[in-house]
Scaffold this motif. Structure first.
Motif, PDB file in Angstrom:
ATOM      1  N   GLY A 186       3.224  -9.155   6.060  1.00 30.95           N
ATOM      2  CA  GLY A 186       2.212  -8.499   5.346  1.00 30.95           C
ATOM      3  C   GLY A 186       1.248  -9.973   4.617  1.00 30.95           C
ATOM      4  O   GLY A 186       1.998 -11.038   4.554  1.00 30.95           O
ATOM      5  N   PRO A 187       0.280  -9.595   4.153  1.00 34.36           N
ATOM      6  CA  PRO A 187      -0.403 -10.542   3.477  1.00 34.36           C
ATOM      7  C   PRO A 187       0.372 -11.147   2.316  1.00 34.36           C
ATOM      8  O   PRO A 187       1.008 -10.509   1.806  1.00 34.36           O
ATOM      9  CB  PRO A 187      -1.614  -9.856   2.950  1.00 34.36           C
ATOM     10  N   GLY A 188       0.427 -12.530   2.385  1.00 27.31           N
ATOM     11  CA  GLY A 188       1.131 -13.197   1.282  1.00 27.31           C
ATOM     12  C   GLY A 188       2.583 -13.510   1.786  1.00 27.31           C
ATOM     13  O   GLY A 188       3.300 -14.243   1.038  1.00 27.31           O
ATOM     14  N   GLN A 222       3.979   6.062   4.636  1.00 27.55           N
ATOM     15  CA  GLN A 222       4.859   5.870   3.232  1.00 27.55           C
ATOM     16  C   GLN A 222       6.481   5.405   3.885  1.00 27.55           C
ATOM     17  O   GLN A 222       6.783   6.043   4.965  1.00 27.55           O
ATOM     18  CB  GLN A 222       5.165   6.792   2.317  1.00 27.55           C
ATOM     19  N   LEU A 223       6.943   4.743   3.141  1.00 26.62           N
ATOM     20  CA  LEU A 223       8.472   4.528   3.609  1.00 26.62           C
ATOM     21  C   LEU A 223       9.665   4.707   2.279  1.00 26.62           C
ATOM     22  O   LEU A 223       9.091   4.274   1.263  1.00 26.62           O
ATOM     23  CB  LEU A 223       8.516   2.975   3.781  1.00 26.62           C
ATOM     24  N   THR A 233       7.403  -6.895  -1.713  1.00 22.38           N
ATOM     25  CA  THR A 233       8.108  -7.137  -0.370  1.00 22.38           C
ATOM     26  C   THR A 233       7.324  -6.480   0.795  1.00 22.38           C
ATOM     27  O   THR A 233       7.151  -7.331   1.768  1.00 22.38           O
ATOM     28  CB  THR A 233       9.481  -6.696  -0.432  1.00 22.38           C
ATOM     29  N   PHE A 234       6.886  -5.272   0.588  1.00 24.19           N
ATOM     30  CA  PHE A 234       6.257  -4.580   1.826  1.00 24.19           C
ATOM     31  C   PHE A 234       4.805  -4.632   1.919  1.00 24.19           C
ATOM     32  O   PHE A 234       4.286  -3.720   2.372  1.00 24.19           O
ATOM     33  CB  PHE A 234       6.911  -3.249   1.996  1.00 24.19           C
ATOM     34  N   ASP A 235       4.016  -5.417   0.868  1.00 24.39           N
ATOM     35  CA  ASP A 235       2.705  -5.290   0.923  1.00 24.39           C
ATOM     36  C   ASP A 235       2.242  -3.758   0.685  1.00 24.39           C
ATOM     37  O   ASP A 235       1.281  -3.469   0.998  1.00 24.39           O
ATOM     38  CB  ASP A 235       2.058  -5.828   2.049  1.00 24.39           C
ATOM     39  N   PHE A 276      13.216   5.584  -3.549  1.00 22.68           N
ATOM     40  CA  PHE A 276      11.986   4.749  -3.906  1.00 22.68           C
ATOM     41  C   PHE A 276      11.200   5.061  -2.408  1.00 22.68           C
ATOM     42  O   PHE A 276      11.605   5.040  -1.572  1.00 22.68           O
ATOM     43  CB  PHE A 276      12.402   3.397  -3.931  1.00 22.68           C
ATOM     44  N   ILE A 277       9.838   5.161  -2.743  1.00 24.30           N
ATOM     45  CA  ILE A 277       8.835   5.534  -1.729  1.00 24.30           C
ATOM     46  C   ILE A 277       7.768   4.501  -1.996  1.00 24.30           C
ATOM     47  O   ILE A 277       6.858   4.679  -2.752  1.00 24.30           O
ATOM     48  CB  ILE A 277       8.414   6.925  -1.721  1.00 24.30           C
ATOM     49  N   ILE A 278       7.788   3.656  -0.858  1.00 27.24           N
ATOM     50  CA  ILE A 278       6.506   2.626  -0.758  1.00 27.24           C
ATOM     51  C   ILE A 278       5.326   3.164   0.162  1.00 27.24           C
ATOM     52  O   ILE A 278       5.494   3.536   1.063  1.00 27.24           O
ATOM     53  CB  ILE A 278       6.910   1.204  -0.311  1.00 27.24           C
ATOM     54  N   GLY A 279       4.416   3.127  -0.373  1.00 27.71           N
ATOM     55  CA  GLY A 279       2.992   3.658   0.149  1.00 27.71           C
ATOM     56  C   GLY A 279       1.837   2.565   0.516  1.00 27.71           C
ATOM     57  O   GLY A 279       1.675   1.605  -0.382  1.00 27.71           O
ATOM     58  N   ARG A 280       1.376   2.706   1.533  1.00 28.57           N
ATOM     59  CA  ARG A 280       0.282   1.756   2.131  1.00 28.57           C
ATOM     60  C   ARG A 280      -0.710   2.579   3.083  1.00 28.57           C
ATOM     61  O   ARG A 280      -0.198   3.677   3.564  1.00 28.57           O
ATOM     62  CB  ARG A 280       0.668   0.497   2.693  1.00 28.57           C
TER      63      ARG A 280
END
Length: 274
Positions: free
Chosen positions: A7-9, A142-143, A50-52, A157-161
């Motif tokens: 991901g960016p960065g 989402q992950l 971590t996952f942008d 934990f649920i990461i969204g993008r």
């Protein structure tokens, strides 16, 4: 640990090394004190970084289907939809969130992303409706990284993008999932057996975060705090982000006032701009 994503960065060896160093620092800070409670805000924000991700939620689903949780950072408005997202989560996630539907069908909560839920477990019409709705929130993809299940339900934990997670990122997620479950297991084993050091344990502050908070209350700027502690200014801002989340505030003045009220720092101090 598997190399971090693209991901960016985070592109290239420097980005991967930086993220790995951040996780190492986080785990070192957490393990330096008895784990009376999982440091959810800090873990959620590090996962999002971590996952942008746009944001990272920590949700708990009870056996009766009730879902509760919080979205980090607390300042993320999701294009003005934060209240809508929270309400939908409470009222409808158990029946209509693709990953939770997948978990209910298999009975085995595992690391999973919306884009990869099997057709036999989740109706395509449900997925179409999900993307139409959550796309407006900017976090339809989402992950989920579930923790150990217990009789009271499932937590994750649920990461969204706004895009699916790559195969490399899924590998990273599996590595971090084992780490998170390990930390959660230690919290469970220590629960009720280790006395908490009063206010510091209640707010889950690390020693470094308390130092930054105290200097903030003394009126030092971020640059001055960095010089005093021999760390980078960016690191200071990262610690302040964690402090704000743990105190459930969004600015330096509120952080100092809340910390004084909880006895984390002496009363009577007033911060200046950072």
């Amino acid at each position: 640990m598997t190399s971090m994503g693209n991901g960016p960065g985070t592109t290239g060896a420097w980005g991967r090394t930086r993220l790995e160093a951040e996780w190492l620092e986080l785990v070192a800070d957490v393990m330096a004190e008895p784990l009376g409670e999982l440091p959810v805000p800090r873990l959620a924000m590090q996962l999002s970084r971590t996952f942008d991700g746009r944001a990272c939620a920590f949700s708990a689903a009870a056996p009766d289907g009730a879902v509760t949780g919080e979205i980090y950072p607390l300042t993320e408005r999701l294009d003005g939809h934060r209240a809508e997202v929270m309400e939908w989560g409470r009222r409808h996630a158990a029946r209509f969130h693709p990953i939770l539907v997948h978990y209910r069908a298999t009975g085995r909560p595992r690391i999973a992303q919306v884009a990869e839920v099997p057709d036999e477990h989740v109706d395509r019409r449900l997925l179409t409706a999900w993307y139409a709705m959550a796309g407006g929130w900017g976090c339809a993809d989402q992950l989920a990284l579930p923790l150990l299940s217990d009789p009271t339900g499932m937590r994750a934990f649920i990461i969204g993008r706004d895009r699916p997670f790559s195969e490399r990122e899924m590998d990273v997620a599996r590595s971090l999932g084992r780490l998170l479950c390990g930390l959660d297991r230690q919290v469970r084993e220590l629960a009720g057996r280790t006395p908490e050091p009063a206010a510091a344990a209640a707010s889950r502050m690390t020693p470094r975060e308390l130092s930054v908070l105290a200097l903030l209350a003394d009126g030092l700027t971020a640059a001055a705090i960095a010089r005093r502690l021999f760390i980078g200014e960016r690191t200071v801002h990262k610690h302040l982000e964690h402090v704000y989340a743990k105190l459930r505030v969004t600015d330096r003045l509120s952080a100092v006032v809340r910390a004084q009220h909880e006895g984390l720092i002496p009363a009577g101090r007033s911060p200046v701009g950072v």
